[in-house]
Design an enzyme around this catalytic site. Structure first.
Site, PDB file in Angstrom:
ATOM      1  N   LYS A  16       0.786  -1.154  -0.002  1.00  0.00           N
ATOM      2  CA  LYS A  16      -0.190  -0.258   0.064  1.00  0.00           C
ATOM      3  C   LYS A  16       0.809   1.103   0.078  1.00  0.00           C
ATOM      4  CE  LYS A  16      -3.323   2.889   0.655  1.00  0.00           C
ATOM      5  NZ  LYS A  16      -2.605   4.314   0.769  1.00  0.00           N
ATOM      6  N   GLY A  25      -6.381   5.827   5.426  1.00  0.00           N
ATOM      7  CA  GLY A  25      -6.583   4.664   6.336  1.00  0.00           C
ATOM      8  C   GLY A  25      -6.726   3.254   5.751  1.00  0.00           C
ATOM      9  N   GLY A  28      -4.521   1.450   4.437  1.00  0.00           N
ATOM     10  CA  GLY A  28      -3.533   0.455   4.877  1.00  0.00           C
ATOM     11  C   GLY A  28      -3.728  -0.147   6.169  1.00  0.00           C
ATOM     12  N   GLU A  35      10.059   1.551  10.600  1.00  0.00           N
ATOM     13  CA  GLU A  35      11.119   2.510  10.334  1.00  0.00           C
ATOM     14  C   GLU A  35      10.471   3.840  10.472  1.00  0.00           C
ATOM     15  OE1 GLU A  35      13.227   5.173   9.065  1.00  0.00           O
ATOM     16  OE2 GLU A  35      12.800   4.460   7.100  1.00  0.00           O
ATOM     17  N   CYS A  54      13.897  11.111   6.436  1.00  0.00           N
ATOM     18  CA  CYS A  54      13.876  10.889   7.786  1.00  0.00           C
ATOM     19  C   CYS A  54      15.229  10.803   8.478  1.00  0.00           C
ATOM     20  CB  CYS A  54      13.163   9.460   8.158  1.00  0.00           C
ATOM     21  SG  CYS A  54      13.951   7.959   7.374  1.00  0.00           S
ATOM     22  N   GLU A  82      10.301  16.275  14.218  1.00  0.00           N
ATOM     23  CA  GLU A  82      10.482  16.198  12.902  1.00  0.00           C
ATOM     24  C   GLU A  82       9.929  17.141  11.950  1.00  0.00           C
ATOM     25  OE1 GLU A  82      11.917  12.267  10.109  1.00  0.00           O
ATOM     26  OE2 GLU A  82       9.691  12.194  10.790  1.00  0.00           O
TER      27      GLU A  82
END
Length: 488
Positions: free
Chosen positions: A184, A220, A222, A260, A294, A392
């Site tokens: 997905k 949503g 997934g 991750e 990231c 982040e």
């Protein structure tokens, strides 16, 4: 747009067939121009159910999980087919993800395709069984054999920032290990995934149901992979906030989760380093792909005595980088993925001002007629407790913070909920060793060393995730361990 996609848009890949989605279609947009690129198949819950069922059947009722040589051949076949379509894939990736074309020569496209050779080799040459020898537990002479087997159906959920790198980092080892997959992708980059699905369906011998690719505008959808008992593992890359939801949703079925997640990594400059050289690298790296990575080092920790010099060097370096057209080979900093993400980044810059931060350079929307661009921005004079130093941002934003020596730099680096990556620059190997031992993070670069490689594991400490991707460790995330004890 190109030969990989039908004139009326992309397709889902479910049980070996390319088809439209039950929810019709949705639009995919070019973040550099704000223009509609075209249409993508919009899957609904029934499509996801079909994909999971197909993956379950392919795992349970075929030889895919047991035929190591066939899997290796299929992965090599996929790698060759992707390389044959690399220009079409490049066009899609630049247009849909806003990835600077220069990055598609490396980690955005060509690198991850080439890296499929690593899991293909593991599929055929991994030590699937290990003889642990004979022992006499409870007085019974017993030979023990350790067997590694695929975990089953993998639900893979991927983000938009590096759609091919992250997609292949999940597909490659999951398939090499003998699993079947439901992928997905993020709603922002459906064509990147769908184009790979078309190649799998039309140019490889990967059996029906082994790979299913379900694009949807529904963020949503997934989540169904986390709750469905037919799915044995969920492999998710994305924000820490969403990762918590994935883990919570998977808890009732106790399925394995690989996560991750986010990062707020520290770039530590020691007082014996070349300050100008190190700071210049830090300033440049946070602008690559508009800071949408990231593992980027978004906190720059410099010796207090060199703070003013470091601010000047970083400001000069970032000021020379102009956000630009991702199709231009000279562009490093392209657009943010969406208007929503651009506004989120600008919101963080407003927070920095409100908390007393000094915007040394940047701090605004880029001066471009169209597209979701933000100027490379350097923020100074804030402590590590400031919002922009804790959270982040996912934009071309660098926060510079002074430290009072090696131990203080380690303390500041570790004073974060994250622990994904980092960098250390210095001259004394022993000092560097002590710093790398002290920083709690999954990967560390020393003086510009590159930790990213197909054979090297990647992942984080703390709230940056659970598990490792790539390398043998990443491959083994997709395996179960079985011990067989034979008397005699």
């Amino acid at each position: 747009m190109n030969s990989l996609l039908p004139a009326d848009g992309s397709r889902l890949l479910i049980d070996g067939k390319l088809r439209q989605g039950g929810d019709g279609v949705f639009e995919t947009v070019n973040p550099a121009t704000e223009e509609i690129l075209g249409l993508a198949a919009n899957a609904d819950a029934a499509d996801m159910d079909d994909a999971i069922a197909a993956a379950r059947t392919a795992f349970d009722d075929t030889d895919w999980s047991r035929d190591h040589a066939f899997r290796a051949r299929c992965l090599e076949q996929l790698r060759t087919a992707l390389q044959g379509q690399v220009e079409a894939l490049r066009e899609i990736t630049v247009a849909e993800a806003g990835a600077p074309v220069m990055l598609t020569k490396g980690p955005q496209l060509e690198g991850p395709i080439a890296d499929l050779a690593f899991p293909a080799n593991l599929a055929e040459n991994y030590a699937w069984e290990t003889d642990l020898g004979i022992a006499e537990p409870m007085g019974i002479k017993t030979r023990r054999t350790l067997r590694r087997e695929p975990i089953g159906v993998v639900g893979a959920i991927t983000p938009w920032n590096f759609p091919h790198q992250i997609g292949f980092a999940k597909l490659g080892p999951a398939l090499a290990a003998g699993n079947t997959v439901v992928l997905k992708p993020a709603p922002d980059t459906p064509w990147c995934a769908a184009a790979v699905g078309a190649i799998i369906a039309e140019q490889t011998d990967i059996p029906p149901g082994v790979v299913n690719i379900v694009t949807s505008s529904d963020h949503g959808l997934g989540a169904r992979l986390s709750v469905d008992p037919r799915v044995d593992l969920v492999s998710f890359t994305g924000s820490t906030q969403t990762g918590r939801l994935v883990m919570a949703a998977a808890a009732p079925t106790l399925k394995k989760t690989f996560l991750e997640l986010g990062g707020k990594s520290a770039f530590i400059v020691l007082d014996d380093a070349n300050i100008a050289g190190a700071v210049g690298v830090a300033a440049f790296s946070v602008c690559v792909h508009a800071g949408q990575g990231c593992a980027l080092t978004t906190r720059l920790l410099v010796p207090r005595a060199s703070y003013d010099e470091a601010v000047q060097v970083a400001a000069a370096a970032m000021g020379r980088i102009t956000p630009g057209d991702p199709t231009d080979p000279g562009t490093v900093c392209g657009p943010l993925i969406s208007r929503r993400q651009r506004d989120r980044v600008l919101g963080y810059l407003d927070m920095a001002r409100a908390e007393g931060g000094r915007i040394v350079v940047g701090g605004r929307r880029a001066d471009r007629e169209r597209g979701w661009f933000v100027e490379p921005t350097l923020i100074a004079d804030l402590p590590n407790s400031a919002t922009v130093a804790r959270e982040e941002i996912f934009g071309p934003v660098l926060v510079i913070i002074p430290h009072d020596g090696d131990e203080d730099a380690i303390r500041i680096a570790n004073d974060s909920p994250y622990g994904l990556s980092g960098s250390v620059w210095g001259a004394d190997p022993e000092r560097i060793r002590r710093v790398t031992e002290g920083v709690r993070t999954g990967t560390l670069s020393v003086n510009g060393g590159v930790w990213y490689s197909a054979d090297a594991p990647f992942g984080g400490y703390k709230q940056s995730g659970i598990g490792r991707e790539m390398g043998v460790a990443g491959f083994e995330e997709y395996l179960e361990t079985k011990l067989i004890a034979t008397a005699g």
